[in-house]
Design a protein around this motif. Structure first.
Motif, PDB file in Angstrom:
ATOM      1  N   CYS A   1      -6.670  -5.865  -5.017  1.00 34.70           N
ATOM      2  CA  CYS A   1      -8.007  -5.268  -3.564  1.00 34.70           C
ATOM      3  C   CYS A   1      -8.262  -4.064  -4.099  1.00 34.70           C
ATOM      4  CB  CYS A   1      -7.080  -5.644  -2.291  1.00 34.70           C
ATOM      5  SG  CYS A   1      -6.898  -6.849  -1.718  1.00 34.70           S
ATOM      6  N   ARG A   2      -7.680  -3.606  -4.969  1.00 33.65           N
ATOM      7  CA  ARG A   2      -7.641  -1.779  -5.098  1.00 33.65           C
ATOM      8  C   ARG A   2      -8.941  -1.783  -6.260  1.00 33.65           C
ATOM      9  NH1 ARG A   2      -9.246   1.925  -6.450  1.00 33.65           N
ATOM     10  NH2 ARG A   2      -8.379   3.636  -7.211  1.00 33.65           N
ATOM     11  N   VAL A   3      -8.198  -2.853  -6.589  1.00 32.79           N
ATOM     12  CA  VAL A   3      -9.872  -2.864  -8.117  1.00 32.79           C
ATOM     13  C   VAL A   3     -10.537  -3.006  -7.655  1.00 32.79           C
ATOM     14  CG1 VAL A   3     -10.721  -3.840 -10.522  1.00 32.79           C
ATOM     15  CG2 VAL A   3      -7.726  -3.040  -9.839  1.00 32.79           C
ATOM     16  N   MET A   4     -10.745  -3.918  -6.474  1.00 37.58           N
ATOM     17  CA  MET A   4     -12.234  -4.473  -6.048  1.00 37.58           C
ATOM     18  C   MET A   4     -13.166  -3.135  -5.064  1.00 37.58           C
ATOM     19  SD  MET A   4     -11.103  -8.076  -4.457  1.00 37.58           S
ATOM     20  CE  MET A   4     -10.258  -9.136  -6.103  1.00 37.58           C
TER      21      MET A   4
ATOM     22  N   LEU B   1      -3.896   3.753   3.122  1.00 38.79           N
ATOM     23  CA  LEU B   1      -3.206   2.344   2.388  1.00 38.79           C
ATOM     24  C   LEU B   1      -3.477   1.398   1.699  1.00 38.79           C
ATOM     25  CD1 LEU B   1      -1.119   0.523   3.564  1.00 38.79           C
ATOM     26  CD2 LEU B   1      -2.649   0.173   4.970  1.00 38.79           C
ATOM     27  N   ASP B   2      -2.831   0.978   0.596  1.00 41.45           N
ATOM     28  CA  ASP B   2      -3.280  -0.100  -0.405  1.00 41.45           C
ATOM     29  C   ASP B   2      -2.390  -1.676  -0.067  1.00 41.45           C
ATOM     30  OD1 ASP B   2      -4.903   2.061  -1.886  1.00 41.45           O
ATOM     31  OD2 ASP B   2      -4.885   1.471  -3.707  1.00 41.45           O
ATOM     32  N   SER B   3      -2.877  -2.216   0.488  1.00 43.16           N
ATOM     33  CA  SER B   3      -2.322  -3.183   1.235  1.00 43.16           C
ATOM     34  C   SER B   3      -3.125  -4.648   0.488  1.00 43.16           C
ATOM     35  CB  SER B   3      -2.559  -3.629   2.091  1.00 43.16           C
ATOM     36  OG  SER B   3      -2.189  -4.554   2.998  1.00 43.16           O
ATOM     37  N   GLY B   4      -2.385  -4.995   0.471  1.00 41.38           N
ATOM     38  CA  GLY B   4      -2.903  -7.111   0.071  1.00 41.38           C
ATOM     39  C   GLY B   4      -2.439  -7.687   0.701  1.00 41.38           C
ATOM     40  N   VAL B   5      -2.087  -7.271   2.006  1.00 44.00           N
ATOM     41  CA  VAL B   5      -2.203  -8.258   3.220  1.00 44.00           C
ATOM     42  C   VAL B   5      -2.156  -8.081   4.216  1.00 44.00           C
ATOM     43  CG1 VAL B   5       0.119  -9.729   2.266  1.00 44.00           C
ATOM     44  CG2 VAL B   5       0.453  -8.114   3.635  1.00 44.00           C
ATOM     45  N   GLU B   6      -2.484  -8.820   5.943  1.00 42.16           N
ATOM     46  CA  GLU B   6      -3.162  -8.200   7.015  1.00 42.16           C
ATOM     47  C   GLU B   6      -2.384  -9.710   7.398  1.00 42.16           C
ATOM     48  OE1 GLU B   6      -7.834  -7.555   6.634  1.00 42.16           O
ATOM     49  OE2 GLU B   6      -7.419  -8.730   6.331  1.00 42.16           O
ATOM     50  N   GLU B   7      -2.581  -9.241   8.741  1.00 42.13           N
ATOM     51  CA  GLU B   7      -2.183  -9.354   9.794  1.00 42.13           C
ATOM     52  C   GLU B   7      -2.239 -11.291  10.071  1.00 42.13           C
ATOM     53  OE1 GLU B   7      -2.324  -9.113  14.272  1.00 42.13           O
ATOM     54  OE2 GLU B   7      -0.911  -7.239  14.184  1.00 42.13           O
TER      55      GLU B   7
END
Length: 625
Positions: free
Chosen positions: A15-18, A372-378
């Protein structure tokens, strides 16, 4: 310029690279396993390609599938992220041979620094100081044991390949060396397909200092200053910051110059990290810092460097891979303020940090005011197949103490349910006086022990409020328990079930609703205190609220693979003795005897895949115990 980028990774790094690629106008391609079909990184990409079943060895670690996905989608570049194939020279070589741009260092540089023993010898030749130890090719247990005795205890066993704390064991007692070696080699082979190790003298007051370096294809190499990654749990980084507390200019110049020499010694191109171990018993000093290893990739903790330098390291990676020179020279780079990062893991501190899996019914870090660098959501699923890190929070301020305060506030405002998360542990860690004062070392977390483990239950006030809220919403699954008192109002006790534990709560006095409960089902609310979420409902007549398993039952704490069985049926064991080793979420978990007794039942063998709460073994106490 790169037109379409495939990210050969998953989770928050993909997600960060994107995010940067999108800002640069570059189209993105995600790859995913069956376990990640609905993952955030898949939803965030312009295109996505399935590459296999859930196990990484059958999907994310199969380079041929990733290259085929790039060709099928017309991607002209591959970014490996970190982990998986990011430091695999053979994969980098195959990408280049396929005519696809490799966003990373040359395969020769990866090979030169990929094995810690060879890298240390190379650094010695480049004039970079290295830690004393053994880096020989004789890997026999007898030779390694002899070398450890010669170095002197405590000694550190470390896999020559890989990183991330995998394949690493500290040994304090000679009697523990061979079991630790066996476990270390097994984990290294599982993680990196290479079970060779090296030995290092354990530094008594160690600090983990690393330097971000960057090179281009025109011979330019710069450093972007240092990071402190000393706050670790079981060799896994937990909190990182930049710059390093207590670092004076002379020591910074020495360590950063050594890092640049190290990068130039292997003609380094792209983002890399030179990791050092410092003896901080008398503060940071240039003559007490030694090279440990080089990570030939972007690091998890790169955002703190981005924060203090104003540089987008992923953008630099993409531009350098495309043949452009570094955007800035060394004299153009300077430190602005202080940044600190916390890693949010799906794990339960109250259960010895066992990884936690399940659906994220509630996950609200996006409400915070820090990066916030996240790989998930609710709504996303946390599976047992990959690393348990969910997200990172990064605070940046002019002063270190203000950055810490901002990060702490963001953590305690974060809710996560029903998957367990380490945010309360991280907040307690930031509250620690030694952390606040910058008195850091890699053993700090282990030394503090239970002081950093959040309470298993919420405060009395929150329990009363939850009981009151449940009464208001009704209907009640069972009557409340009234109590009569002379010359006082009658008292009322509610029997609650809190995260599976039965608790009696007196809520005679009204409680103010100053939290925001979230209904998650009939007769249940979720409350969050200090970043720790609790599911609370009335205990039913048929509920015990406490696991009813036999005291000697050994249950699988989560789905995983049994990789070692240390006992046999009928064998006498003592409390704390190792019985089995379970591998899950890229980590080993040792299951021990809860009591003295005899192994009356053994239902597992090495290689078995087991589900959560499967009965693996049973220890029965004798009549005299």
């Amino acid at each position: 310029m790169i037109r379409k980028l495939l990210i050969a990774n998953r989770g928050e790094i993909a997600c960060r690279v994107m995010r940067t690629a999108r800002e640069m106008g570059i189209a993105t391609v995600a790859v995913y396993s069956d376990a990640d079909a609905k993952a955030l990184h898949v939803r965030s990409a312009d295109e996505a390609v399935r590459i296999g079943p859930a196990p990484a060895a059958e999907s994310y670690l199969v380079g041929e599938k990733i290259i085929a996905a790039a060709k099928a989608t017309g991607a002209d570049a591959i970014h490996p992220g970190y982990g998986f194939l990011s430091e695999n020279a053979a994969f980098a070589r195959a990408v280049i041979a396929a005519g696809i741009t490799w966003v990373g260092p040359a395969p020769e540089s990866i090979e030169a620094m990929g094995l810690k023993d060879a890298a240390k010898k190379l650094m010695q030749d480049a004039g970079v100081p290295v830690t004393p130890g053994y880096m020989g090719k004789d890997q026999s247990p007898e030779r390694l044991r002899k070398e450890a005795d010669s170095i002197g205890y405590p000694v550190l066993i470390k896999a020559v390949a890989g990183g991330g704390g995998k394949g690493m064991r500290k040994v304090d007692d000679p009697a523990d060396f061979l079991p630790a070696l066996e476990s270390c080699k097994r984990e290294a082979n599982s993680s990196f397909a290479n079970d060779e190790v090296l030995l290092e003298k354990w530094v008594t007051s160690p600090r983990h200092i690393e330097v971000q370096v960057f090179g281009d294809k025109h011979g330019n190499v710069v450093h972007l200053f240092e990071r402190d990654c000393s706050l670790q749990r079981r060799h896994q980084k937990v909190i990182e910051e930049a710059p390093a507390p207590g670092m004076d200019e002379a020591t910074r110049e020495a360590i950063c110059s050594a890092a640049v020499r190290a990068a130039k010694a292997v003609d380094y191109v792209g983002a890399g990290t030179i990791e050092f171990i410092a003896d901080a018993s008398e503060g940071l000093k240039a003559d007490r810092i030694w090279f440990m290893e080089m990570n030939t990739r972007l690091q998890v903790e790169h955002p703190v460097t981005e924060a203090i330098t104003g540089v987008d390291l992923v953008e630099w990676q993409l531009r350098v891979a495309g043949g452009e020179p570094l955007p800035l020279a060394q004299d153009d780079l300077e430190i602005d303020g202080h940044a600190i990062e916390a890693r949010l893991y799906a794990e339960d501190p109250a259960r010895d940090f066992l990884p936690s899996i399940g659906t994220l019914t509630e996950f609200s870090p996006e409400d915070c005011r820090v990066r916030l660098d996240s790989g998930v959501e609710e709504g996303d699923e946390i599976t047992p197949y990959y690393d348990p890190m969910m997200a990172k929070m990064v605070a940046h301020n002019e002063h270190r103490d203000h950055a810490i305060a901002e990060l702490r506030q963001a953590l305690i405002e974060t809710s996560c349910w029903p998957v367990r998360c380490n945010v309360a542990f991280l907040a307690l860690l930031l509250d620690d006086p030694d952390v606040a004062a910058g008195r850091l070392d890699t053993a700090l977390i282990a030394r503090k022990g239970d002081a950093l483990v959040p309470p298993a239950l919420p405060s009395e006030a929150l329990l009363r409020g939850a009981a009151q809220k449940l009464v208001e919403e009704g209907p009640l699954p069972q009557p409340l328990i009234p109590g009569f008192r002379l010359n006082a109002p009658p008292r009322c006790t509610a029997q609650l079930e809190v995260n599976g534990r039965r608790v009696d709560v007196d809520f005679t006095e009204p409680a103010e609703h100053w939290w925001m409960p979230m209904p998650v089902g009939p007769e249940k609310v979720v409350i969050t205190e200090w970043g720790q979420s609790f599911g609370i409902g009335f205990a039913r007549n048929d509920a015990t609220g406490i696991a009813s398993a036999h005291d000697g039952d050994i249950l699988a704490p989560m789905p995983g693979k049994v990789i070692a069985v240390a006992v046999s049926e009928g064998e006498r064991v003592t409390k704390g003795q190792r019985l089995l080793t379970l591998e899950a979420m890229k980590m080993e978990h040792t299951l021990t005897a809860p009591i003295d007794g005899t192994v009356a039942e053994l239902n597992a063998k090495a290689g078995d895949q087991v589900q959560v709460e499967a009965l693996l073994a049973r220890v029965e106490a004798g009549e005299d115990e």
